[in-house]
Design a protein around this motif. Structure first.
Motif, PDB file in Angstrom:
ATOM      1  N   ASP A  67      -3.939  -6.439  -3.928  1.00 51.76           N
ATOM      2  CA  ASP A  67      -2.855  -7.320  -3.604  1.00 51.76           C
ATOM      3  C   ASP A  67      -1.430  -6.716  -4.432  1.00 51.76           C
ATOM      4  O   ASP A  67      -0.168  -6.549  -3.795  1.00 51.76           O
ATOM      5  CB  ASP A  67      -2.828  -8.470  -4.061  1.00 51.76           C
ATOM      6  N   GLU A  68      -1.689  -6.259  -5.647  1.00 51.78           N
ATOM      7  CA  GLU A  68      -0.386  -5.506  -6.331  1.00 51.78           C
ATOM      8  C   GLU A  68      -0.114  -4.413  -5.899  1.00 51.78           C
ATOM      9  O   GLU A  68       1.316  -4.201  -5.831  1.00 51.78           O
ATOM     10  CB  GLU A  68      -0.887  -5.417  -7.768  1.00 51.78           C
ATOM     11  N   VAL A  69      -1.027  -3.663  -5.246  1.00 47.30           N
ATOM     12  CA  VAL A  69      -0.664  -2.631  -4.666  1.00 47.30           C
ATOM     13  C   VAL A  69       0.084  -2.710  -3.396  1.00 47.30           C
ATOM     14  O   VAL A  69       1.181  -2.033  -3.109  1.00 47.30           O
ATOM     15  CB  VAL A  69      -1.952  -1.507  -4.236  1.00 47.30           C
ATOM     16  N   ALA A  70      -0.258  -3.618  -2.653  1.00 52.18           N
ATOM     17  CA  ALA A  70       0.384  -4.027  -1.292  1.00 52.18           C
ATOM     18  C   ALA A  70       1.913  -4.589  -1.683  1.00 52.18           C
ATOM     19  O   ALA A  70       2.660  -4.058  -1.178  1.00 52.18           O
ATOM     20  CB  ALA A  70      -0.255  -5.094  -0.554  1.00 52.18           C
ATOM     21  N   SER A  71       2.157  -5.206  -2.667  1.00 53.68           N
ATOM     22  CA  SER A  71       3.242  -5.830  -3.100  1.00 53.68           C
ATOM     23  C   SER A  71       4.102  -4.532  -3.347  1.00 53.68           C
ATOM     24  O   SER A  71       5.393  -4.566  -3.136  1.00 53.68           O
ATOM     25  CB  SER A  71       3.393  -6.678  -4.267  1.00 53.68           C
ATOM     26  N   ALA A  72       3.763  -3.681  -4.311  1.00 45.60           N
ATOM     27  CA  ALA A  72       4.542  -2.364  -5.017  1.00 45.60           C
ATOM     28  C   ALA A  72       4.842  -1.776  -3.584  1.00 45.60           C
ATOM     29  O   ALA A  72       6.182  -1.182  -3.601  1.00 45.60           O
ATOM     30  CB  ALA A  72       3.451  -1.772  -5.620  1.00 45.60           C
ATOM     31  N   VAL A 115       7.399   4.908   6.875  1.00 42.56           N
ATOM     32  CA  VAL A 115       6.319   4.458   8.046  1.00 42.56           C
ATOM     33  C   VAL A 115       5.019   4.212   7.400  1.00 42.56           C
ATOM     34  O   VAL A 115       4.437   3.122   7.594  1.00 42.56           O
ATOM     35  CB  VAL A 115       6.316   5.278   9.075  1.00 42.56           C
ATOM     36  N   GLY A 116       4.537   4.986   6.552  1.00 45.68           N
ATOM     37  CA  GLY A 116       3.282   5.000   6.127  1.00 45.68           C
ATOM     38  C   GLY A 116       3.103   3.560   5.234  1.00 45.68           C
ATOM     39  O   GLY A 116       2.074   2.931   5.222  1.00 45.68           O
ATOM     40  N   PHE A 117       4.332   3.256   4.484  1.00 48.19           N
ATOM     41  CA  PHE A 117       4.109   2.222   3.378  1.00 48.19           C
ATOM     42  C   PHE A 117       3.912   0.897   4.321  1.00 48.19           C
ATOM     43  O   PHE A 117       3.295   0.294   3.912  1.00 48.19           O
ATOM     44  CB  PHE A 117       5.534   2.197   2.509  1.00 48.19           C
ATOM     45  N   MET A 118       4.888   1.141   5.298  1.00 48.44           N
ATOM     46  CA  MET A 118       5.049  -0.310   5.886  1.00 48.44           C
ATOM     47  C   MET A 118       3.714  -0.518   6.875  1.00 48.44           C
ATOM     48  O   MET A 118       3.504  -1.465   7.035  1.00 48.44           O
ATOM     49  CB  MET A 118       6.241  -0.015   6.978  1.00 48.44           C
ATOM     50  N   PHE A 123      -1.978  -4.769   5.513  1.00 50.65           N
ATOM     51  CA  PHE A 123      -3.401  -4.713   5.437  1.00 50.65           C
ATOM     52  C   PHE A 123      -4.203  -4.278   4.124  1.00 50.65           C
ATOM     53  O   PHE A 123      -5.542  -4.565   4.259  1.00 50.65           O
ATOM     54  CB  PHE A 123      -3.738  -3.636   6.648  1.00 50.65           C
ATOM     55  N   VAL A 124      -3.468  -4.375   3.072  1.00 56.12           N
ATOM     56  CA  VAL A 124      -4.046  -4.045   1.801  1.00 56.12           C
ATOM     57  C   VAL A 124      -4.348  -5.587   1.161  1.00 56.12           C
ATOM     58  O   VAL A 124      -5.348  -5.562   0.427  1.00 56.12           O
ATOM     59  CB  VAL A 124      -3.236  -3.325   0.962  1.00 56.12           C
ATOM     60  N   TYR A 125      -3.572  -6.724   1.490  1.00 52.11           N
ATOM     61  CA  TYR A 125      -3.885  -7.785   0.804  1.00 52.11           C
ATOM     62  C   TYR A 125      -5.145  -8.651   0.940  1.00 52.11           C
ATOM     63  O   TYR A 125      -5.804  -8.526   2.251  1.00 52.11           O
ATOM     64  CB  TYR A 125      -2.850  -8.883   1.209  1.00 52.11           C
ATOM     65  N   SER A 126      -5.666  -9.134   0.128  1.00 46.28           N
ATOM     66  CA  SER A 126      -7.045  -9.877  -0.016  1.00 46.28           C
ATOM     67  C   SER A 126      -6.747 -11.553   0.133  1.00 46.28           C
ATOM     68  O   SER A 126      -7.654 -12.077   0.376  1.00 46.28           O
ATOM     69  CB  SER A 126      -7.966  -9.398  -1.190  1.00 46.28           C
ATOM     70  N   THR A 127      -5.541 -11.769  -0.660  1.00 46.53           N
ATOM     71  CA  THR A 127      -5.243 -13.129  -0.954  1.00 46.53           C
ATOM     72  C   THR A 127      -4.886 -13.712   0.561  1.00 46.53           C
ATOM     73  O   THR A 127      -4.359 -13.184   1.414  1.00 46.53           O
ATOM     74  CB  THR A 127      -3.950 -13.391  -1.647  1.00 46.53           C
ATOM     75  N   PRO A 128      -5.289 -15.044   0.764  1.00 44.02           N
ATOM     76  CA  PRO A 128      -5.243 -15.548   1.989  1.00 44.02           C
ATOM     77  C   PRO A 128      -3.762 -15.870   2.440  1.00 44.02           C
ATOM     78  O   PRO A 128      -2.860 -15.949   1.693  1.00 44.02           O
ATOM     79  CB  PRO A 128      -5.861 -16.724   2.009  1.00 44.02           C
ATOM     80  N   MET A 129      -3.290 -15.488   3.654  1.00 51.71           N
ATOM     81  CA  MET A 129      -2.097 -15.948   4.076  1.00 51.71           C
ATOM     82  C   MET A 129      -1.735 -17.455   4.264  1.00 51.71           C
ATOM     83  O   MET A 129      -2.874 -18.104   4.340  1.00 51.71           O
ATOM     84  CB  MET A 129      -1.810 -15.236   5.703  1.00 51.71           C
TER      85      MET A 129
END
Length: 476
Positions: A67-72, A115-118, A123-129
């Motif tokens: 999740d922290e990677v996705a935020s970064a 584009v790669g980051f976006m 799709f990297v998050y594991s915390t529920p939306m």
């Protein structure tokens, strides 16, 4: 038209002689401007990673690692979007020592990374939306997404892919360059605005005061870049107008367009440039128009207030270049590029294809004016004799400069005794002086495939890569 405009000039240890130092102090070429390439890259990386550092500094309970990677990824993506505006703004403080060509290619490379980051980010998050829970005060149990933040993120995700894909395949689109450029700018603004809304509305870290200040500053700089490019720069051009002085044929389908600074139209500072630089040219009644074209300056700095451009008919604008009447208003944005000669009188090799001779004419004309005696080899490729631009002048300069000219023709006449065909390794091997191959400076300009091939062949002849400068204006 073309610049691999790397700051590839004399390295430490290549010291000019005392006589050369005197010449450097006396010549009238303006100094190069711009930040050191290493400093530009450092500033870029610092700003791109700054939001991640700001987020890490906040004492919030940690979430799962990915999740922290996705935020970064998301935080850096927004920062990079803002920085992309500044990369494409033609700021000489940014590209003056790097060159527009390398700056724009970095802009393209970063866009692909963006584009790669976006693509990966959501799709990297594991915390529920879902909406933030009232008791989840530090937003670590839900991503805090509502309908609008999901919508802006999803639209930006798709629009960015379209934006980059149409940039890569620009030549396949049924639109003029100016139409694509305007749509590209509008699309970039939309994507940035959507991502900013998504980050501020749903981001766990972007709602923090320090991050809001950072985003405000970066978004303001991006917006100011657009204002500068499309409004302020045009106002500056209006205050420094030019007019078409003459249009003369210098070869088959090739013209030399000469502009002259107009008097009595407000403050005017004639464009000060180094030999081999280029400018974006606007021809028309006013500078507030998107349609402009990059052309290498082919006259010497000493010939100002006249400035000339050698142009071949090739496209909607250039096919009518010979029909432009004298007195037509013109406006310049420049100088740009780093395709400039060494001030020291070191052995120099020019390898040109077609209209790629333009910046080399600027070099040679400057050398002739200053009495420069450096040893020069010019290898100039064309389809036929009729396409050799300014041939009579080149032959004359060979009598006054320490210059050896080799014309290479793909379709030579029957009595031709020079090199024929393409500029191959065999042609280069036969024409290049052997005693100075590893210490000479090499300049290549012409069609993209020709530049790539010649660069490769020079390296096969053991020419050090850092001795080669090439120039491309094709950013696809």
């Amino acid at each position: 038209m073309t610049t691999l405009a790397i700051d590839a000039h004399p390295k430490a240890g290549e010291r000019p002689t005392p006589a050369t130092k005197t010449a450097l102090q006396d010549h009238r070429w303006p100094p190069r401007v711009g930040l050191h390439p290493g400093l530009v890259l450092t500033l870029y990386l610092v700003l791109a990673l700054a939001p991640v550092a700001i987020a890490a500094a906040h004492p919030l309970p940690p979430r799962p690692f990915w999740d922290e990677v996705a935020s970064a990824l998301g935080l850096s993506a927004l920062a990079i979007m803002c920085l992309e505006f500044m990369l494409s703004g033609r700021y000489r403080s940014v590209s003056g020592r790097i060159g527009i060509d390398l700056t724009m290619r970095f802009h393209q490379l970063v866009a692909l990374s963006l584009v790669g980051f976006m693509l990966v980010h959501p799709f990297v998050y594991s915390t529920p939306m879902g909406h933030a829970l009232p008791w989840d005060t530090d937003a670590h149990l839900r991503l805090g997404l509502d309908t609008w933040s999901i919508a802006t993120g999803a639209v930006a995700w798709g629009l960015l892919v379209v934006l980059v894909a149409t940039a890569i395949g620009r030549r396949l689109l049924p639109y003029r360059y100016e139409s694509w450029r305007g749509a590209h700018a509008i699309g970039a603004v939309l994507v940035t605005g959507l991502v900013a809304h998504h980050a501020l509305a749903a981001g766990r870290y972007s709602a923090q005061p320090a991050m809001i200040v950072f985003w405000g500053a970066l978004l303001t700089l991006a917006g100011m870049t657009l204002i500068y490019v499309y409004i302020i720069r045009s106002i500056q051009q209006k205050r420094a107008p030019y007019a078409v002085h003459s249009v003369e044929s210098v070869a088959a389908d090739t013209w030399e367009l000469r502009l002259k600074a107009r008097d009595g139209a407000g403050t005017h500072g004639t464009l000060r440039f180094q030999p081999g630089q280029f400018a974006w040219v606007k021809i028309g009644p006013h500078p507030f128009r998107v349609r402009e074209h990059p052309f290498s300056i082919s006259t010497a700095p000493e010939q100002t207030p006249e400035i000339g451009f050698t142009i071949r008919e090739n496209g909607d604008f250039t096919r009518h270049i010979g029909e432009i009447p004298p007195g037509t208003p013109a406006y310049l944005d420049g100088p740009h590029g780093n395709f400039v000669p060494d001030a020291e009188e070191i052995p120099t090799v020019y390898i040109a294809g077609g209209v790629g001779i333009a910046p080399m004419l600027s070099h040679l004309r400057a050398f002739r004016t200053e009495g420069d005696r450096r040893p020069i080899t010019l290898i100039y490729g064309n389809r036929t004799v009729d396409y050799i631009a300014s041939k009579a002048e080149l032959d004359q300069m060979a009598q006054h400069l320490n210059l050896k000219v080799h014309y290479v023709l793909q379709e030579p006449p029957e009595d031709w005794d020079g090199p024929a065909g393409m500029i191959t390794q065999d042609v280069l091997d036969a024409c290049l002086p052997r005693e100075s191959r590893r210490v000479a400076r090499y300049f290549i300009c012409g069609p993209g495939p020709m530049i790539d091939a010649v660069d490769r062949e020079l390296r096969n002849l053991d020419v050090p890569a850092h001795r080669i400068i090439s120039e491309k204006f094709d950013y696809t």
